[in-house]
Design a protein around this motif. Structure first.
Motif, PDB file in Angstrom:
ATOM      1  N   ASP A  72       0.836  -1.190   0.000  1.00  0.00           N
ATOM      2  CA  ASP A  72       0.000   0.000   0.000  1.00  0.00           C
ATOM      3  C   ASP A  72       0.874   1.245   0.000  1.00  0.00           C
ATOM      4  OD1 ASP A  72      -2.199  -1.473  -0.056  1.00  0.00           O
ATOM      5  OD2 ASP A  72      -2.703  -1.280   2.061  1.00  0.00           O
ATOM      6  N   SER A  75       1.794   2.360  -3.234  1.00  0.00           N
ATOM      7  CA  SER A  75       0.752   3.015  -4.018  1.00  0.00           C
ATOM      8  C   SER A  75       0.460   4.417  -3.504  1.00  0.00           C
ATOM      9  CB  SER A  75      -0.525   2.176  -4.013  1.00  0.00           C
ATOM     10  OG  SER A  75      -1.210   2.355  -2.810  1.00  0.00           O
ATOM     11  N   TYR A  76       0.904   4.740  -2.275  1.00  0.00           N
ATOM     12  CA  TYR A  76       0.694   6.104  -1.779  1.00  0.00           C
ATOM     13  C   TYR A  76       1.435   7.127  -2.626  1.00  0.00           C
ATOM     14  CZ  TYR A  76      -1.471   4.413   2.458  1.00  0.00           C
ATOM     15  OH  TYR A  76      -2.307   3.837   3.327  1.00  0.00           O
ATOM     16  N   ARG A  78       1.411   7.461  -5.607  1.00  0.00           N
ATOM     17  CA  ARG A  78       0.599   7.969  -6.706  1.00  0.00           C
ATOM     18  C   ARG A  78      -0.746   8.470  -6.186  1.00  0.00           C
ATOM     19  NH1 ARG A  78      -1.290   4.665 -10.170  1.00  0.00           N
ATOM     20  NH2 ARG A  78      -1.317   2.828  -8.872  1.00  0.00           N
ATOM     21  N   MET A  79      -0.741   8.981  -4.956  1.00  0.00           N
ATOM     22  CA  MET A  79      -2.006   9.237  -4.287  1.00  0.00           C
ATOM     23  C   MET A  79      -2.858  10.266  -5.018  1.00  0.00           C
ATOM     24  SD  MET A  79      -2.885   8.945  -0.565  1.00  0.00           S
ATOM     25  CE  MET A  79      -1.855   9.913   0.423  1.00  0.00           C
ATOM     26  N   GLN A  81      -2.921  11.240  -8.101  1.00  0.00           N
ATOM     27  CA  GLN A  81      -3.462  10.709  -9.341  1.00  0.00           C
ATOM     28  C   GLN A  81      -4.631   9.759  -9.058  1.00  0.00           C
ATOM     29  OE1 GLN A  81      -0.367   8.745 -11.360  1.00  0.00           O
ATOM     30  NE2 GLN A  81      -1.554   8.367 -13.206  1.00  0.00           N
ATOM     31  N   GLN A  82      -4.415   8.882  -8.072  1.00  0.00           N
ATOM     32  CA  GLN A  82      -5.455   7.911  -7.748  1.00  0.00           C
ATOM     33  C   GLN A  82      -6.712   8.606  -7.252  1.00  0.00           C
ATOM     34  OE1 GLN A  82      -3.814   5.149  -4.972  1.00  0.00           O
ATOM     35  NE2 GLN A  82      -3.475   3.614  -6.538  1.00  0.00           N
ATOM     36  N   ASN A  83      -6.503   9.648  -6.474  1.00  0.00           N
ATOM     37  CA  ASN A  83      -7.644  10.383  -5.937  1.00  0.00           C
ATOM     38  C   ASN A  83      -8.509  10.931  -7.053  1.00  0.00           C
ATOM     39  OD1 ASN A  83      -8.858  10.961  -3.596  1.00  0.00           O
ATOM     40  ND2 ASN A  83      -7.172  12.163  -2.785  1.00  0.00           N
ATOM     41  N   GLU A  85      -8.673   9.850 -10.119  1.00  0.00           N
ATOM     42  CA  GLU A  85      -9.343   8.730 -10.795  1.00  0.00           C
ATOM     43  C   GLU A  85     -10.560   8.289 -10.015  1.00  0.00           C
ATOM     44  OE1 GLU A  85      -6.625   5.537 -11.484  1.00  0.00           O
ATOM     45  OE2 GLU A  85      -5.324   6.792 -12.708  1.00  0.00           O
ATOM     46  N   LEU A  86     -10.388   8.192  -8.700  1.00  0.00           N
ATOM     47  CA  LEU A  86     -11.485   7.711  -7.865  1.00  0.00           C
ATOM     48  C   LEU A  86     -12.679   8.654  -7.941  1.00  0.00           C
ATOM     49  CD1 LEU A  86      -9.712   6.375  -4.689  1.00  0.00           C
ATOM     50  CD2 LEU A  86     -10.967   5.107  -6.395  1.00  0.00           C
ATOM     51  N   GLU A  89     -14.486   8.107 -11.139  1.00  0.00           N
ATOM     52  CA  GLU A  89     -15.243   6.857 -11.113  1.00  0.00           C
ATOM     53  C   GLU A  89     -16.470   6.997 -10.235  1.00  0.00           C
ATOM     54  OE1 GLU A  89     -13.101   3.318 -10.164  1.00  0.00           O
ATOM     55  OE2 GLU A  89     -11.603   3.762 -11.699  1.00  0.00           O
TER      56      GLU A  89
END
Lengths: 306, 179
Positions: A72, A75-76, A78-79, A81-83, A85-86, A89
């Motif tokens: 995990d 993956s933080y 890329r936080m 960017q992920q945020n 994306e989330l 979605e």
């Protein structure tokens, strides 16, 4: 000690060779017995696993947790960017949720209008993944629920998203789930929206093969794959995944379940319900036990005679 | 003297068993359930071979057979076959250990490679003859190669960390102290 070996070889040598021979014969014997009477030996294996693996659990759980935390942490990075994306979605999901709610209401109204009887809701037992197969050649996980919790061989296991596999190998406290990706896994499915029947065949790759399709022309990448309930193995209508085409042009299934994070699995209770094997079973239900009110079967017999 | 020698011998055997247990433990960790496209080395085999070549008395056949059978059961292999082959491989290397003692590491590596290839071939042959489902050939070969690549590392680790060294010619004289 070591220098004594030389003199004692003359009597220890043959003895050792004998012991070695006996050992080899025993091991090969175990293998042959397994080949001849696989279920019995597999049951023995399940019992061994049942005894050994839960005793390692106290150490396994923290180590697994630590490894997951490390992942995990990666993956933080890329936080941000992920945020984003989330969020995107989530917006899409909200729209879908609205549509699903409306459809559910409509469906309920229609079912009510038609007075349709559905299968009883499936209930489930939730188990925690304790261990995996430990071999790159076999794909399975071990759950911490077993015969003690009423689990039976052949039941389906899902995570929240889709079908994961089936129970095969049952101990008192543990149950092994053979994943869809294992080479011995075969699951009958229907492909929606065309309703084609097919088999999902595990081949040790992340996306199992889709084979024995009735009419391959009609299947497109992106179609939904659901379990069909053929053969009485699984309940029908469990989500399996989506059709994808691999570079070789063969159809594969992109599995809906999140295989990277199998932590909790639901084992669906599926007791055998009434089965209809012959066409006659639908027309004339159970044999009449009293002769008072059975005109219909008698009429059928007479018709048959005439 | 004899007491400490025997104690040391049994300690090393226990260490071997403990290492095997640790390997199984590491492999059973439910970290990743996606089928990997590759197969890692069979470290237990590398360990057993490295110790069999260096100190045959640390890996008695009974121990190897028991551990290998337990691994077969726990790691979902056909029980017994791979254990029998492992035992055969270890015993072969134990027999050749006196001859390998004076040769270079390269010769030892070659001997291990030969044994391993023979074992893998025999395994696949028997499974084919008895019509048992078996792993894809590519994965088997990958495991074979990675085990061979890992072997020098395992041997070095055994040598440096666990002190499993080949018996030097001088050791016979002081056999009682460091058997």
């Amino acid at each position: 000690m070591a220098s004594d070996r030389g003199q004692s070889d003359d009597y220890r040598g043959p003895l050792r060779r004998l012991l070695l021979g006996v050992l080899l014969v025993c091991l090969v014997g175990v293998f042959l017995v397994w080949r001849i009477d696989s279920p019995r030996v597999e049951r023995f294996r399940a019992q061994v696993v049942d005894r050994v693996v839960p005793s390692m659990d106290w150490a396994m759980a923290p180590v697994t947790g630590a490894v997951r935390i490390l992942r995990d942490f990666q993956s933080y990075q890329r936080m941000y960017q992920q945020n984003r994306e989330l969020r995107r979605e989530l917006q899409q999901m909200k729209a879908w949720k609205e549509a699903a709610l409306q459809l559910e209401q409509e469906n309920a109204r229609l079912l009510d209008l038609n007075n349709v009887q559905l299968d009883p809701r499936l209930t489930y037992v939730t188990g925690v993944v304790m261990a995996d197969s430990g071999s790159p050649f076999r794909q399975s996980v071990l759950l911490n629920v077993g015969a003690r919790d009423g689990i039976m061989e052949g039941w389906a296991a899902m995570d929240g998203l889709g079908l994961v596999g089936r129970i095969s190998g049952l101990g008192r406290n543990t149950a092994r789930v053979i994943l869809l990706t294992d080479t011995s896994s075969r699951v009958p499915v229907t492909i929606q929206p065309t309703g084609q029947r097919a088999l999902v065949i595990g081949d040790n790759s992340p996306a199992p093969l889709l084979d024995f399709i009735e009419d391959p022309e009609q299947v497109r990448p992106g179609d939904r794959v659901l379990s069909s309930g053929d053969g009485g193995v699984f309940p029908a209508g469990l989500a399996v995944g989506q059709v994808v085409a691999d570079p070789g042009g063969r159809m594969r299934v992109h599995i809906a379940a999140d295989y990277e994070r199998l932590e909790f699995l639901r084992v669906l209770r599926s007791y055998d319900h009434e089965r209809i094997d012959e066409p006659g079973g639908i027309i004339a239900p159970a044999a009449p036990d009293t002769g008072t009110d059975a005109p219909a079967p008698r009429a059928a017999v007479e018709a048959g005679n005439g | 003297m004899a007491e400490t020698g025997t104690l040391h011998l049994w300690l090393m055997r226990a260490l071997f068993a403990a290492l095997a247990g640790a390997l199984v433990f590491a492999r059973l960790l439910p970290v990743d359930m996606v089928p990997p496209g590759w197969a890692g080395p069979d470290l237990f085999l590398a360990l057993a071979f490295a110790w069999a070549v260096r100190r045959p008395d640390y890996v008695p056949p009974l121990l190897v057979a028991g551990l290998a059978l337990a691994m077969d059961l726990l790691l979902q292999r056909p029980p017994g076959l791979w254990a029998a082959l492992t035992l055969a491989g270890v015993v072969t290397l134990r027999r050749r250990a006196p001859a390998l003692r004076d040769l270079t590491f390269l010769a030892e590596w070659a001997a291990v490679a030969g044994t391993l290839v023979a074992m893998t071939l025999a395994y696949r042959l028997v499974l084919t003859v008895l019509m048992v489902d078996q792993a894809p050939l590519g994965l088997s070969l990958m495991q074979l190669l990675s085990t061979l690549v890992a072997y020098p590392l395992v041997a070095a680790l055994s040598h440096l960390v666990f002190g499993v060294r080949k018996r030097a010619p001088g050791d016979l004289a002081t056999g009682g102290r460091t058997p």
